[in-house]
Design an enzyme around this catalytic site. Structure first.
Site, PDB file in Angstrom:
ATOM      1  N   LYS A  18       0.829  -1.220   0.000  1.00  0.00           N
ATOM      2  CA  LYS A  18       0.000   0.000   0.000  1.00  0.00           C
ATOM      3  C   LYS A  18       0.863   1.270   0.000  1.00  0.00           C
ATOM      4  CE  LYS A  18      -2.270  -0.973   3.771  1.00  0.00           C
ATOM      5  NZ  LYS A  18      -1.749  -2.330   4.089  1.00  0.00           N
ATOM      6  N   ARG A  93      -9.056   2.370   9.466  1.00  0.00           N
ATOM      7  CA  ARG A  93      -8.592   1.041   9.840  1.00  0.00           C
ATOM      8  C   ARG A  93      -9.725   0.210  10.442  1.00  0.00           C
ATOM      9  NH1 ARG A  93      -3.261  -0.543  10.829  1.00  0.00           N
ATOM     10  NH2 ARG A  93      -2.539   1.576  10.622  1.00  0.00           N
ATOM     11  N   ARG A 131      12.297  -8.907   5.640  1.00  0.00           N
ATOM     12  CA  ARG A 131      12.852  -7.546   5.630  1.00  0.00           C
ATOM     13  C   ARG A 131      14.003  -7.407   6.615  1.00  0.00           C
ATOM     14  NH1 ARG A 131       7.413  -3.978   6.225  1.00  0.00           N
ATOM     15  NH2 ARG A 131       6.610  -4.262   4.123  1.00  0.00           N
ATOM     16  N   ARG A 164      13.491  -5.646  12.362  1.00  0.00           N
ATOM     17  CA  ARG A 164      12.689  -4.871  13.317  1.00  0.00           C
ATOM     18  C   ARG A 164      11.749  -5.827  14.058  1.00  0.00           C
ATOM     19  NH1 ARG A 164       9.218  -0.402  11.667  1.00  0.00           N
ATOM     20  NH2 ARG A 164       8.203  -2.113  10.608  1.00  0.00           N
TER      21      ARG A 164
END
Ligand SMILES: [Zn+2]
Length: 226
Positions: A18, A93, A131, A164
């Protein structure tokens, strides 16, 4: 209606792309990408009235109530760069937020289109859990799709790459759970309004974007902001 604006609501699981598509749309449509993350960071950093209020909940480990988030979004949309509309990334959301957003945008023609970038859960988990971020410059790599030249080391500045907390597999699975519980109902909400368009998010970024542009041209009759 004299002041019609273009509001797009991007939908999709975490990792669907997105943010990436919002940035591409921002460049071509000249509309700002409005993400809840950026809005929160701005209000917290500048200790605005709403930022201080939000922090009082976060400090207690509580969720920031919808009405606080909605007021932050309202403030953001009143900024001059949003005069022609905005590309919403991460907001609304919840169904409650979607209803509030409808009320907020109704004087400007409401939501123009809600593109859903589809991606399977397993692909979402693979994308996010792969990631790796640079501790020094924040550059993002992917173990498979975009590996650094040397494992664990940033190409740009030699910084250490790390995962992360938010990107750990168990955290991603929980983010998906929250998405299905809170946000997935928006798919039906916008479908019922005739505003939903579905795109295949497993395609290359440029193909997803081409599909998005075609959908906008076909469904939204976007005004030119010249
Ligand atoms: Zn780096």
């Amino acid at each position: 209606m004299s002041d019609v604006r273009t509001y797009l609501v991007l939908l999709g699981v975490p990792g669907a792309g997105k943010g990436t598509q919002a940035k591409l749309l921002q460049e071509t449509l000249g509309l700002p990408q409005v993400s809840t993350g950026d809005i929160f960071r701005y209000n917290l950093k500048n200790a605005t009235e709403l930022g201080v209020l939000a922090k009082s909940y976060m400090d207690k480990g509580l969720l920031v109530p919808d009405e606080v988030t909605i007021r932050m979004v309202e403030d953001r949309l009143a900024q001059p760069d949003c005069a022609a509309g905005a590309i919403m990334d991460g907001f609304p959301r919840t169904l409650q937020q979607a209803a509030a957003f409808d009320a907020l945008t109704a004087p400007h023609g409401g939501v123009r289109l809600a593109p859903l970038i589809g991606l399977s859960d397993e692909e979402a988990v693979l994308r996010i859990s792969g990631r790796r971020s640079c501790r020094t410059c924040g550059a993002i790599y992917h173990a498979v799709a975009n590996p650094p030249r040397v494992e664990g080391v940033c190409d740009k500045d030699g910084g250490e790459l790390y995962q992360r907390d938010d990107d750990r597999e168990e955290v991603v699975r929980n983010r998906l759970f929250v998405y299905y519980k809170q946000t997935a109902p928006l798919i039906g909400y916008y479908f019922a309004k005739g505003l939903l368009v579905e795109l295949d998010g497993a395609q290359p970024i440029s193909d997803v974007f081409a599909g998005l542009q075609a959908a906008l041209a076909a469904h939204a009759a976007l005004p030119t902001h010249s």
